[in-house]
Design a protein around this motif. Structure first.
Motif, short mmCIF file in Angstrom:
data_model
loop_
_atom_site.label_atom_id
_atom_site.label_comp_id
_atom_site.label_asym_id
_atom_site.label_seq_id
_atom_site.Cartn_x
_atom_site.Cartn_y
_atom_site.Cartn_z
N SER A 97 13.97 61.74 20.37
CA SER A 97 15.16 62.22 19.93
C SER A 97 16.25 62.20 21.34
CB SER A 97 15.01 63.57 19.25
OG SER A 97 14.79 63.49 18.28
N THR A 98 17.44 61.30 20.98
CA THR A 98 18.22 61.09 22.16
C THR A 98 19.24 62.05 21.96
OG1 THR A 98 19.37 59.55 20.97
CG2 THR A 98 17.55 58.66 22.24
N GLY A 99 20.05 62.28 23.08
CA GLY A 99 21.58 63.08 23.24
C GLY A 99 22.42 62.14 22.44
N GLY A 100 23.52 62.60 22.04
CA GLY A 100 24.52 61.97 21.30
C GLY A 100 24.85 60.69 21.67
N GLY A 101 25.22 60.64 23.29
CA GLY A 101 25.82 59.67 23.95
C GLY A 101 24.81 58.63 24.40
N ALA A 102 23.63 58.76 24.36
CA ALA A 102 22.66 57.85 25.08
C ALA A 102 23.08 56.46 24.40
CB ALA A 102 21.25 58.57 24.74
N PHE A 103 22.77 56.09 23.41
CA PHE A 103 22.92 54.79 23.02
C PHE A 103 24.18 54.22 23.04
CE2 PHE A 103 22.63 51.67 19.26
CZ PHE A 103 21.28 51.07 19.65
N ILE A 104 25.04 55.01 23.55
CA ILE A 104 26.63 54.49 23.70
C ILE A 104 26.72 54.01 25.11
CG2 ILE A 104 28.94 55.12 23.84
CD1 ILE A 104 27.41 55.19 21.09
N ASN A 105 25.86 54.42 26.08
CA ASN A 105 25.73 54.04 27.42
C ASN A 105 25.13 52.56 27.42
OD1 ASN A 105 23.99 53.64 30.08
ND2 ASN A 105 25.97 55.06 30.67
N GLU A 106 25.69 51.67 28.08
CA GLU A 106 25.01 50.17 28.00
C GLU A 106 23.56 50.17 28.58
OE1 GLU A 106 27.71 47.25 29.38
OE2 GLU A 106 26.21 45.73 28.80
N ARG A 107 23.32 50.59 29.90
CA ARG A 107 22.06 50.69 30.29
C ARG A 107 21.05 51.37 29.47
NH1 ARG A 107 22.40 52.58 36.09
NH2 ARG A 107 20.30 51.75 36.15
N THR A 108 21.50 52.58 29.15
CA THR A 108 20.61 53.49 28.42
C THR A 108 20.25 52.63 27.10
OG1 THR A 108 21.69 55.51 29.04
CG2 THR A 108 20.01 55.80 27.35
N ARG A 109 21.43 52.09 26.37
CA ARG A 109 21.19 51.30 25.17
C ARG A 109 20.04 50.22 25.55
NH1 ARG A 109 26.17 50.34 24.12
NH2 ARG A 109 26.26 48.42 24.41
N LYS A 110 19.94 49.41 26.63
CA LYS A 110 19.16 48.53 26.59
C LYS A 110 17.74 48.93 26.74
CE LYS A 110 21.72 44.85 29.17
NZ LYS A 110 22.66 44.89 30.49
N HIS A 111 17.48 50.13 27.44
CA HIS A 111 16.06 50.62 27.51
C HIS A 111 15.74 51.19 26.18
CE1 HIS A 111 15.87 50.80 31.83
NE2 HIS A 111 17.08 51.57 31.82
N ILE A 112 16.65 51.58 25.28
CA ILE A 112 16.21 51.95 23.89
C ILE A 112 15.89 50.79 23.22
CG2 ILE A 112 17.00 52.97 21.79
CD1 ILE A 112 18.68 55.05 23.48
N LYS A 113 16.52 49.69 23.23
CA LYS A 113 16.44 48.53 22.39
C LYS A 113 15.13 47.96 22.82
CE LYS A 113 21.01 47.10 21.08
NZ LYS A 113 22.18 46.06 21.12
N LYS A 114 14.68 48.06 23.91
CA LYS A 114 13.47 47.40 24.69
C LYS A 114 12.25 48.57 24.25
CE LYS A 114 11.80 45.99 28.97
NZ LYS A 114 11.91 46.59 29.96
N GLY A 115 12.53 49.67 24.28
CA GLY A 115 11.51 50.55 24.09
C GLY A 115 11.03 50.87 22.73
N GLY A 116 11.51 50.38 21.71
CA GLY A 116 10.87 50.62 20.17
C GLY A 116 12.03 50.33 19.31
N LEU A 117 11.55 51.10 18.24
CA LEU A 117 12.29 50.97 16.95
C LEU A 117 13.56 52.02 16.83
CD1 LEU A 117 12.09 49.22 14.21
CD2 LEU A 117 10.92 51.36 13.45
N SER A 118 14.70 51.56 16.83
CA SER A 118 15.77 52.72 17.04
C SER A 118 16.27 52.93 15.38
CB SER A 118 16.92 52.13 17.90
OG SER A 118 17.35 50.98 17.53
N VAL A 119 16.69 54.18 15.18
CA VAL A 119 17.08 54.64 13.91
C VAL A 119 18.28 55.58 13.97
CG1 VAL A 119 16.46 55.90 11.84
CG2 VAL A 119 14.68 54.97 13.02
N TRP A 120 19.46 55.01 13.45
CA TRP A 120 20.74 55.53 13.39
C TRP A 120 20.86 56.66 12.39
CZ3 TRP A 120 26.02 53.11 11.89
CH2 TRP A 120 26.90 54.00 12.01
N LEU A 121 20.79 57.94 12.77
CA LEU A 121 21.24 58.85 11.61
C LEU A 121 22.46 59.06 11.45
CD1 LEU A 121 18.40 61.87 12.34
CD2 LEU A 121 18.29 59.96 10.77
N LYS A 122 23.06 58.43 10.45
CA LYS A 122 24.43 58.38 10.26
C LYS A 122 24.94 59.52 9.07
CE LYS A 122 27.74 54.91 8.39
NZ LYS A 122 27.99 53.56 7.85
N ALA A 123 25.70 60.42 9.59
CA ALA A 123 26.35 61.32 8.81
C ALA A 123 28.02 61.31 8.71
CB ALA A 123 25.90 62.83 9.50
#
Ligand SMILES: Nc1ncnc2c1ncn2[C@@H]1O[C@H](COP(=O)(O)OP(=O)(O)OP(=O)(O)O)[C@@H](O)[C@H]1O
Ligand SMILES: O=C(O)C1=C[C@@H](O)[C@@H](O)[C@H](O)C1
Ligand SMILES: [Mg+2]
Length: 196
Positions: A97-123
């Motif tokens: 479970s990431t912090g709210g801004g993690a996927f917004i940061n370009e470098r962190t987003r790259k690690h997330i995209k490479k690191g597995g299956l990402s799920v956006w909980l949209k509310a």
């Protein structure tokens, strides 16, 4: 003697677990979407380890997130978040479970995209606001009009969260129901990728 039949719930867990394989499952989305609460349940359903990047950042820095923001500012916090995320995603499977801004940061987003299956909980805004206004532990919401700030963050961030592999609507229902919806979405995504 015949084998006991799998219950529907068991088969949901087993199928989602098979869909994940050795990848990580990474929950992204805005503050209050339920990443931490739902992620913990999903990990227990899948019987794999759970880790929350905000808690991990607090553990390694021995500071709380508000303290980190106050002492070093958001930029340093993001750099630490990138490093922690890279390490957490090195091996799988686990639920992160990431912090709210993690996927917004370009470098962190790259690690997330490479690191597995990402799920956006949209509310929607009201669901998020209802949940986050109870605690004042989120530095970005320490503004004169935190609900408006949350809305601004939604407008800025939703197009980026939309890059996640899967989107699940985070509704005002019990966390266990949300966890089941994540498992179902994982199975659907697997079917779609097998068909394409
Ligand atoms: N489906 C739900 N039903 C009821 N309460 C929920 C649900 N999902 C989350 N909550 C509650 O809302 C609050 C915020 O949820 P949570 O901490 O999981 O959000 P988060 O996405 O991890 O936010 P952050 O980005 O700030 O870490 C918590 O108190 C949690 O228990
Ligand atoms: O949305 C954000 O940018 C943040 C969310 C929290 O999970 C923490 O990671 C921190 O408060 C920043
Ligand atoms: Mg959280």
């Amino acid at each position: 003697m015949s084998e006991p039949l799998l219950t529907v719930a068991d088969s949901l867990k087993d199928r989602a677990r098979a869909a994940l394989g050795s990848r990580n499952l990474i929950l992204v989305g805005l503050m209050g979407a339920g990443k931490s609460a739902v992620g913990r349940i999903v990990a227990s359903q899948l019987a794999i380890p759970f880790v929350d990047s905000d808690l991990e950042i607090e553990r390694v820095s021995r500071m709380t997130i508000p303290e980190l923001f106050a002492a070093y500012g958001e930029e340093e916090f993001r750099a630490l978040e990138t490093r922690v995320m890279k390490r957490l995603l090195k091996s799988g499977p686990r639920v992160v479970s990431t912090g709210g801004g993690a996927f917004i940061n370009e470098r962190t987003r790259k690690h997330i995209k490479k690191g597995g299956l990402s799920v956006w909980l949209k509310a929607d805004l009201d669901v998020l606001w209802e949940r986050v206004n109870k605690r004042d532990t989120r530095p970005l919401l320490k503004t004169e009009n935190p609900k408006q700030t949350l809305e601004n963050l939604m407008n800025a961030r939703y197009p980026i969260y939309a890059q996640a592999d899967i989107t699940v609507l985070s509704r005002d229902v019990r966390k266990e129901i949300m966890a089941d919806e994540v498992l179902k979405a994982m199975i659907e995504a697997q079917k779609e990728s097998a068909a394409s």
